[in-house]
Write a protein that holds these residues in place. Structure first.
Motif, PDB file in Angstrom:
ATOM      1  N   LYS A 133       0.821  -1.211   0.000  1.00  0.00           N
ATOM      2  CA  LYS A 133       0.000   0.000   0.000  1.00  0.00           C
ATOM      3  C   LYS A 133       0.856   1.263   0.000  1.00  0.00           C
ATOM      4  CE  LYS A 133      -4.015  -2.022   2.187  1.00  0.00           C
ATOM      5  NZ  LYS A 133      -5.200  -1.651   1.481  1.00  0.00           N
ATOM      6  N   GLU A 134       0.337   2.303  -0.644  1.00  0.00           N
ATOM      7  CA  GLU A 134       1.018   3.600  -0.623  1.00  0.00           C
ATOM      8  C   GLU A 134       0.778   4.323   0.692  1.00  0.00           C
ATOM      9  OE1 GLU A 134       0.947   6.417  -3.854  1.00  0.00           O
ATOM     10  OE2 GLU A 134       0.481   4.763  -5.230  1.00  0.00           O
ATOM     11  N   VAL A 135      -0.408   4.147   1.241  1.00  0.00           N
ATOM     12  CA  VAL A 135      -0.769   4.775   2.505  1.00  0.00           C
ATOM     13  C   VAL A 135      -1.340   3.686   3.408  1.00  0.00           C
ATOM     14  CG1 VAL A 135      -2.253   6.480   3.636  1.00  0.00           C
ATOM     15  CG2 VAL A 135      -1.327   6.961   1.362  1.00  0.00           C
ATOM     16  N   PHE A 136      -0.745   3.516   4.571  1.00  0.00           N
ATOM     17  CA  PHE A 136      -1.263   2.534   5.513  1.00  0.00           C
ATOM     18  C   PHE A 136      -0.785   2.892   6.903  1.00  0.00           C
ATOM     19  CE2 PHE A 136      -1.499  -1.780   7.507  1.00  0.00           C
ATOM     20  CZ  PHE A 136      -2.859  -1.972   7.339  1.00  0.00           C
ATOM     21  N   ARG A 137      -1.740   3.158   7.760  1.00  0.00           N
ATOM     22  CA  ARG A 137      -1.461   3.465   9.162  1.00  0.00           C
ATOM     23  C   ARG A 137      -2.256   2.467   9.986  1.00  0.00           C
ATOM     24  NH1 ARG A 137      -2.707   8.547   6.457  1.00  0.00           N
ATOM     25  NH2 ARG A 137      -0.774   9.711   6.183  1.00  0.00           N
ATOM     26  N   LEU A 138      -1.561   1.690  10.784  1.00  0.00           N
ATOM     27  CA  LEU A 138      -2.189   0.586  11.504  1.00  0.00           C
ATOM     28  C   LEU A 138      -2.125   0.822  13.003  1.00  0.00           C
ATOM     29  CD1 LEU A 138      -3.444  -2.278  11.478  1.00  0.00           C
ATOM     30  CD2 LEU A 138      -1.089  -3.138  11.669  1.00  0.00           C
ATOM     31  N   ALA A 139      -3.268   0.781  13.669  1.00  0.00           N
ATOM     32  CA  ALA A 139      -3.324   0.915  15.124  1.00  0.00           C
ATOM     33  C   ALA A 139      -3.400  -0.455  15.769  1.00  0.00           C
ATOM     34  CB  ALA A 139      -4.532   1.752  15.526  1.00  0.00           C
ATOM     35  N   LEU A 140      -2.604  -0.640  16.813  1.00  0.00           N
ATOM     36  CA  LEU A 140      -2.573  -1.888  17.563  1.00  0.00           C
ATOM     37  C   LEU A 140      -2.495  -1.576  19.053  1.00  0.00           C
ATOM     38  CD1 LEU A 140       0.256  -3.679  15.546  1.00  0.00           C
ATOM     39  CD2 LEU A 140      -2.166  -4.229  15.449  1.00  0.00           C
ATOM     40  N   SER A 141      -2.965  -2.512  19.847  1.00  0.00           N
ATOM     41  CA  SER A 141      -2.762  -2.441  21.289  1.00  0.00           C
ATOM     42  C   SER A 141      -1.583  -3.345  21.622  1.00  0.00           C
ATOM     43  CB  SER A 141      -4.011  -2.936  22.019  1.00  0.00           C
ATOM     44  OG  SER A 141      -3.704  -3.210  23.360  1.00  0.00           O
ATOM     45  N   PRO A 142      -0.517  -2.800  22.195  1.00  0.00           N
ATOM     46  CA  PRO A 142       0.629  -3.652  22.491  1.00  0.00           C
ATOM     47  C   PRO A 142       0.339  -4.721  23.545  1.00  0.00           C
ATOM     48  CG  PRO A 142       0.987  -1.449  23.363  1.00  0.00           C
ATOM     49  CD  PRO A 142      -0.278  -1.404  22.561  1.00  0.00           C
ATOM     50  N   GLU A 143      -0.725  -4.522  24.334  1.00  0.00           N
ATOM     51  CA  GLU A 143      -1.098  -5.559  25.297  1.00  0.00           C
ATOM     52  C   GLU A 143      -1.800  -6.724  24.610  1.00  0.00           C
ATOM     53  OE1 GLU A 143      -2.190  -1.722  27.754  1.00  0.00           O
ATOM     54  OE2 GLU A 143      -2.365  -2.351  25.672  1.00  0.00           O
ATOM     55  N   GLY A 144      -2.475  -6.458  23.499  1.00  0.00           N
ATOM     56  CA  GLY A 144      -3.176  -7.493  22.760  1.00  0.00           C
ATOM     57  C   GLY A 144      -4.500  -7.906  23.392  1.00  0.00           C
ATOM     58  N   THR A 145      -4.896  -7.274  24.477  1.00  0.00           N
ATOM     59  CA  THR A 145      -6.120  -7.623  25.198  1.00  0.00           C
ATOM     60  C   THR A 145      -6.478  -6.481  26.143  1.00  0.00           C
ATOM     61  OG1 THR A 145      -7.147  -9.265  26.651  1.00  0.00           O
ATOM     62  CG2 THR A 145      -4.823  -8.798  27.025  1.00  0.00           C
ATOM     63  N   ARG A 146      -7.701  -6.543  26.684  1.00  0.00           N
ATOM     64  CA  ARG A 146      -8.083  -5.560  27.700  1.00  0.00           C
ATOM     65  C   ARG A 146      -7.749  -6.060  29.108  1.00  0.00           C
ATOM     66  NH1 ARG A 146     -13.022  -5.472  24.540  1.00  0.00           N
ATOM     67  NH2 ARG A 146     -13.847  -6.809  26.150  1.00  0.00           N
ATOM     68  N   LYS A 147      -7.334  -7.295  29.209  1.00  0.00           N
ATOM     69  CA  LYS A 147      -6.992  -7.875  30.509  1.00  0.00           C
ATOM     70  C   LYS A 147      -5.607  -7.405  30.949  1.00  0.00           C
ATOM     71  CE  LYS A 147      -9.698 -11.969  29.538  1.00  0.00           C
ATOM     72  NZ  LYS A 147      -9.691 -12.961  28.511  1.00  0.00           N
ATOM     73  N   LYS A 148      -5.331  -7.539  32.222  1.00  0.00           N
ATOM     74  CA  LYS A 148      -4.020  -7.188  32.751  1.00  0.00           C
ATOM     75  C   LYS A 148      -2.991  -8.172  32.203  1.00  0.00           C
ATOM     76  CE  LYS A 148      -1.687  -6.003  37.058  1.00  0.00           C
ATOM     77  NZ  LYS A 148      -1.423  -4.627  36.758  1.00  0.00           N
ATOM     78  N   VAL A 149      -1.865  -7.654  31.728  1.00  0.00           N
ATOM     79  CA  VAL A 149      -0.786  -8.496  31.214  1.00  0.00           C
ATOM     80  C   VAL A 149       0.532  -8.094  31.871  1.00  0.00           C
ATOM     81  CG1 VAL A 149      -1.876  -8.927  28.972  1.00  0.00           C
ATOM     82  CG2 VAL A 149      -0.352  -6.982  29.232  1.00  0.00           C
ATOM     83  N   ALA A 150       1.414  -9.063  32.024  1.00  0.00           N
ATOM     84  CA  ALA A 150       2.728  -8.789  32.609  1.00  0.00           C
ATOM     85  C   ALA A 150       3.635  -8.088  31.599  1.00  0.00           C
ATOM     86  CB  ALA A 150       3.368 -10.085  33.089  1.00  0.00           C
ATOM     87  N   ASP A 151       3.557  -8.502  30.353  1.00  0.00           N
ATOM     88  CA  ASP A 151       4.418  -7.933  29.306  1.00  0.00           C
ATOM     89  C   ASP A 151       3.612  -7.649  28.047  1.00  0.00           C
ATOM     90  OD1 ASP A 151       6.997  -8.151  30.658  1.00  0.00           O
ATOM     91  OD2 ASP A 151       6.719 -10.321  30.439  1.00  0.00           O
ATOM     92  N   TRP A 152       4.052  -6.645  27.332  1.00  0.00           N
ATOM     93  CA  TRP A 152       3.438  -6.339  26.044  1.00  0.00           C
ATOM     94  C   TRP A 152       3.839  -7.399  25.024  1.00  0.00           C
ATOM     95  CZ3 TRP A 152       4.559  -0.471  24.907  1.00  0.00           C
ATOM     96  CH2 TRP A 152       3.764   0.319  25.739  1.00  0.00           C
ATOM     97  N   LYS A 153       2.987  -7.569  24.031  1.00  0.00           N
ATOM     98  CA  LYS A 153       3.349  -8.365  22.867  1.00  0.00           C
ATOM     99  C   LYS A 153       4.324  -7.516  22.038  1.00  0.00           C
ATOM    100  CE  LYS A 153      -0.890 -11.023  22.690  1.00  0.00           C
ATOM    101  NZ  LYS A 153      -0.345 -12.342  22.861  1.00  0.00           N
ATOM    102  N   THR A 154       5.160  -8.157  21.269  1.00  0.00           N
ATOM    103  CA  THR A 154       6.197  -7.415  20.538  1.00  0.00           C
ATOM    104  C   THR A 154       5.915  -7.302  19.038  1.00  0.00           C
ATOM    105  OG1 THR A 154       7.470  -9.452  20.308  1.00  0.00           O
ATOM    106  CG2 THR A 154       8.004  -8.028  22.194  1.00  0.00           C
ATOM    107  N   GLY A 155       4.786  -7.829  18.593  1.00  0.00           N
ATOM    108  CA  GLY A 155       4.478  -7.813  17.167  1.00  0.00           C
ATOM    109  C   GLY A 155       4.528  -6.436  16.548  1.00  0.00           C
ATOM    110  N   PHE A 156       4.005  -5.421  17.246  1.00  0.00           N
ATOM    111  CA  PHE A 156       4.001  -4.055  16.705  1.00  0.00           C
ATOM    112  C   PHE A 156       5.421  -3.598  16.366  1.00  0.00           C
ATOM    113  CE2 PHE A 156       4.929  -3.141  21.131  1.00  0.00           C
ATOM    114  CZ  PHE A 156       5.795  -2.063  21.069  1.00  0.00           C
ATOM    115  N   TYR A 157       6.367  -3.978  17.219  1.00  0.00           N
ATOM    116  CA  TYR A 157       7.762  -3.577  17.050  1.00  0.00           C
ATOM    117  C   TYR A 157       8.355  -4.232  15.801  1.00  0.00           C
ATOM    118  CZ  TYR A 157      12.680  -2.826  18.334  1.00  0.00           C
ATOM    119  OH  TYR A 157      13.997  -2.455  18.348  1.00  0.00           O
TER     120      TYR A 157
END
Length: 179
Positions: free
Chosen positions: A99-123
């Motif tokens: 794509k020429e233009v693509f802006r993707l929003a993600l939640s680094p937690e991957g859920t609304r629940k409490k998490v110890a560590d963020w997921k690293t996929g966004f990185y």
């Protein structure tokens, strides 16, 4: 629609804005945290609409079924089947390349629940697509939306994460006990 969304978000709901979604570059990953409530989604959509910038998102496949599936797709959503073992990072990197233009929003937690560590996929998406990360918060305590300038990752993951996580210090989500 931009004026209507701004009126609802800032006048009716009383949110304040610190920063805005950048128009340039035309490709980036937005990470929004903390993600603790279903209210994060409609407020984020209003923020995006008030900025006039299309920002896409991915969501679990079950969200895209009738009657809401069409609505989520219009808002820029793409369903993801998280039950299958596939390389989601590579698939999203490929979307960025096509794509020429693509802006993707993600939640680094991957859920609304409490998490110890963020997921690293966004990185790894940002690194693989060679695009920056834009950090965004929904600080419910202060009713403040904060959006960063684009941040380009380096070859030092530890320092990158320290910089990114510092942006979210003292931010309280709707349900702070889940942060």
């Amino acid at each position: 629609m931009k004026r209507f969304a701004s009126f609802i978000l800032y006048t009716v709901l009383g949110w304040k804005l610190d920063g805005d979604f950048p128009r340039e570059p035309k490709k980036y990953v937005v990470i929004a945290a903390p993600h603790t409530s279903w209210l994060d989604f409609p407020i984020s959509i209003l923020a995006r609409m008030s900025s006039g910038i299309m920002i896409n998102f991915v969501g679990k496949k079950s969200l895209f079924k009738w009657p809401f599936g069409y609505f989520f797709k219009i808002l820029g959503g793409t369903p993801v089947d998280r039950s299958k073992t596939n390389n989601l990072v590579d698939a999203i990197v490929e979307i960025f390349h096509k794509k020429e233009v693509f802006r993707l929003a993600l939640s680094p937690e991957g859920t609304r629940k409490k998490v110890a560590d963020w997921k690293t996929g966004f990185y790894y998406i940002a690194k693989g697509a060679n695009v920056p990360i834009v950090m965004a918060t929904l600080d419910f305590e202060n009713k403040k939306l904060k959006i960063s300038e684009p941040y380009y990752t380096t070859d030092d993951k530890e320092n990158d994460f320290a910089f990114i996580k510092a942006f979210y210090l003292n931010v309280k989500g709707k349900n702070p006990e889940l942060s």
